[in-house]
Design an enzyme around this catalytic site. Structure first.
Site, PDB file in Angstrom:
ATOM      1  N   ASP A 121       0.845  -1.200   0.000  1.00 19.76           N
ATOM      2  CA  ASP A 121       0.000   0.000   0.000  1.00 19.76           C
ATOM      3  C   ASP A 121       0.883   1.255   0.000  1.00 19.76           C
ATOM      4  O   ASP A 121       0.382   2.381  -0.058  1.00 19.76           O
ATOM      5  CB  ASP A 121      -1.026  -0.007   1.133  1.00 19.76           C
ATOM      6  CG  ASP A 121      -0.383   0.031   2.513  1.00 19.76           C
ATOM      7  OD1 ASP A 121       0.852  -0.093   2.618  1.00 19.76           O
ATOM      8  OD2 ASP A 121      -1.138   0.169   3.509  1.00 19.76           O
ATOM      9  N   LYS A 131      -1.005  -9.489   2.831  1.00 23.33           N
ATOM     10  CA  LYS A 131      -0.255  -8.997   3.990  1.00 23.33           C
ATOM     11  C   LYS A 131      -1.145  -8.022   4.748  1.00 23.33           C
ATOM     12  O   LYS A 131      -1.887  -7.251   4.127  1.00 23.33           O
ATOM     13  CB  LYS A 131       1.036  -8.294   3.552  1.00 23.33           C
ATOM     14  CG  LYS A 131       1.799  -7.685   4.741  1.00 23.33           C
ATOM     15  CD  LYS A 131       3.143  -7.142   4.352  1.00 23.33           C
ATOM     16  CE  LYS A 131       3.099  -5.747   3.779  1.00 23.33           C
ATOM     17  NZ  LYS A 131       2.480  -4.729   4.631  1.00 23.33           N
ATOM     18  N   GLU A 149      -1.192  -5.437   8.501  1.00 24.99           N
ATOM     19  CA  GLU A 149      -0.368  -4.836   9.557  1.00 24.99           C
ATOM     20  C   GLU A 149      -0.981  -5.071  10.945  1.00 24.99           C
ATOM     21  O   GLU A 149      -2.207  -5.043  11.084  1.00 24.99           O
ATOM     22  CB  GLU A 149      -0.254  -3.323   9.319  1.00 24.99           C
ATOM     23  CG  GLU A 149       0.456  -2.965   8.040  1.00 24.99           C
ATOM     24  CD  GLU A 149       0.579  -1.446   7.839  1.00 24.99           C
ATOM     25  OE1 GLU A 149       0.220  -0.672   8.747  1.00 24.99           O
ATOM     26  OE2 GLU A 149       1.043  -1.058   6.759  1.00 24.99           O
ATOM     27  N   GLU A 187       9.349  -4.029  10.195  1.00 18.73           N
ATOM     28  CA  GLU A 187       9.729  -2.731   9.625  1.00 18.73           C
ATOM     29  C   GLU A 187      10.256  -1.802  10.714  1.00 18.73           C
ATOM     30  O   GLU A 187       9.574  -1.561  11.723  1.00 18.73           O
ATOM     31  CB  GLU A 187       8.509  -2.088   8.916  1.00 18.73           C
ATOM     32  CG  GLU A 187       8.846  -0.734   8.299  1.00 18.73           C
ATOM     33  CD  GLU A 187       7.821  -0.220   7.295  1.00 18.73           C
ATOM     34  OE1 GLU A 187       6.886  -0.958   6.943  1.00 18.73           O
ATOM     35  OE2 GLU A 187       7.982   0.936   6.869  1.00 18.73           O
TER      36      GLU A 187
HETATM   37  O1  KIV Z   1       3.537  -1.131   1.594  1.00 22.28           O
HETATM   38  C1  KIV Z   1       4.709  -1.548   1.559  1.00 22.28           C
HETATM   39  O2  KIV Z   1       5.467  -1.350   0.607  1.00 22.28           O
HETATM   40  C2  KIV Z   1       5.177  -2.292   2.710  1.00 22.28           C
HETATM   41  C3  KIV Z   1       6.641  -2.617   2.775  1.00 22.28           C
HETATM   42  C4  KIV Z   1       7.378  -1.398   3.163  1.00 22.28           C
HETATM   43  C5  KIV Z   1       6.925  -3.756   3.657  1.00 22.28           C
HETATM   44  O3  KIV Z   1       4.410  -2.617   3.573  1.00 22.28           O
END
Ligand code: KIV
Length: 275
Positions: A44, A113, A115, A182
């Protein structure tokens, strides 16, 4: 060879480093894939590096599906991970499964993915039960920028470090196949990496992780708004592009482009019939 979640599991078992980069479009995904990357994240971060927002909060499911589908068309061998945008999974377990399903079905992602730590483990468990592989993401989770009070390194105090260790273990227990760390201290990332059986992918988390990921515009020197400390610039593509744009402008203005070899021909006979 096609990378899958099994490739990730095997790599950790065999102590082989995993490589990931972001991509958001067909052409870049094809190049990254041909270079031999293990995984592509359609992050994102799209909101910041492609759409020009100041953070990732405005990115929508439609944005993510649109770009994930383009990447899926370009990458043949990399595992394609689609990022779940802000408020697509925090609101309920139902929303999480429904939107993860959309990223797979409409975006053609091969994993998603999301968070967060303990707070989203119910969502992770439900998505995994729906047969969708999940990558966790802890540390500096950019969707929490307002709660954190800025983009800051996480896990520096004893309490914060212990919380990250607990979060990583809970994400593993919830069934995630991998976790992104991160912006956390390198030594802490190394400790957690040893304590979990799933591969850890670092960005600003040191060399002790099982793999690394970078945003491709950062590592190519194409994003100039700011440069995080953890980024290594492998090329100055931004400068090369700007030089080429300048050269094009000059040649067009001077009448040197297009030249003969860039033009299409027509028979004189046809031309003569026009007047
Ligand atoms: O959105 C993204 O690019 C990410 C990476 C920085 C891991 O979450």
């Amino acid at each position: 060879m096609k990378n899958t979640v099994s490739t990730f599991k095997e790599a950790k078992k065999n102590g082989e480093k995993l490589t990931m980069l972001t991509s958001y479009d067909y052409s870049t995904a094809k190049l990254v894939d041909e270079a031999g990357i293990n995984g592509i994240l359609v992050g994102d971060s799209l909101g910041m590096v492609c759409l020009g927002y100041e953070d990732t909060l405005s990115v929508t499911m439609e944005d993510m599906i649109h770009h994930t589908r383009a990447v899926a068309r370009g990458a043949k061998n990399a595992l394609i991970v689609g990022d779940m945008p802000f408020m697509s999974y925090q609101t309920s377990v139902y929303d999480a499964v429904f939107n993860a399903g959309r990223l797979m079905k409409e975006g053609r992602a091969q994993a998603v993915k999301l968070e967060g730590g303990a707070a989203v483990c119910e969502q992770i468990e439900a998505i995994v039960k729906a047969q969708i592989p999940v990558m966790g993401h802890i540390g500096l989770t950019p969707q929490s920028v307002n709660a954190f009070g800025g983009f800051k390194v996480q896990g520096k105090s004893e309490e914060a470090a212990k919380k990250l260790i607990g979060d990583a273990k809970k994400i593993e227990s919830a069934g995630a196949f991998s976790i992104v760390f991160e912006c956390i201290p390198a030594k802490l990332a190394e400790i957690i990496t040893k304590e979990v059986s799933i591969p850890t992918i670092g960005i600003g988390a040191g060399a002790g992780c099982d793999g690394q990921i970078l945003v491709y515009q950062d590592m190519l020197g194409m994003f100039s708004d700011f440069k995080p400390k953890f980024v290594k610039q492998y090329a100055k593509v931004g400068e090369t592009m700007k030089d080429a744009f300048k050269e094009y402008i000059k040649e067009v203005q001077e009448g040197n482009f297009p030249a003969k070899e860039h033009c299409f021909k027509i028979d004189e006979e046809v031309l003569n019939k026009l007047y």
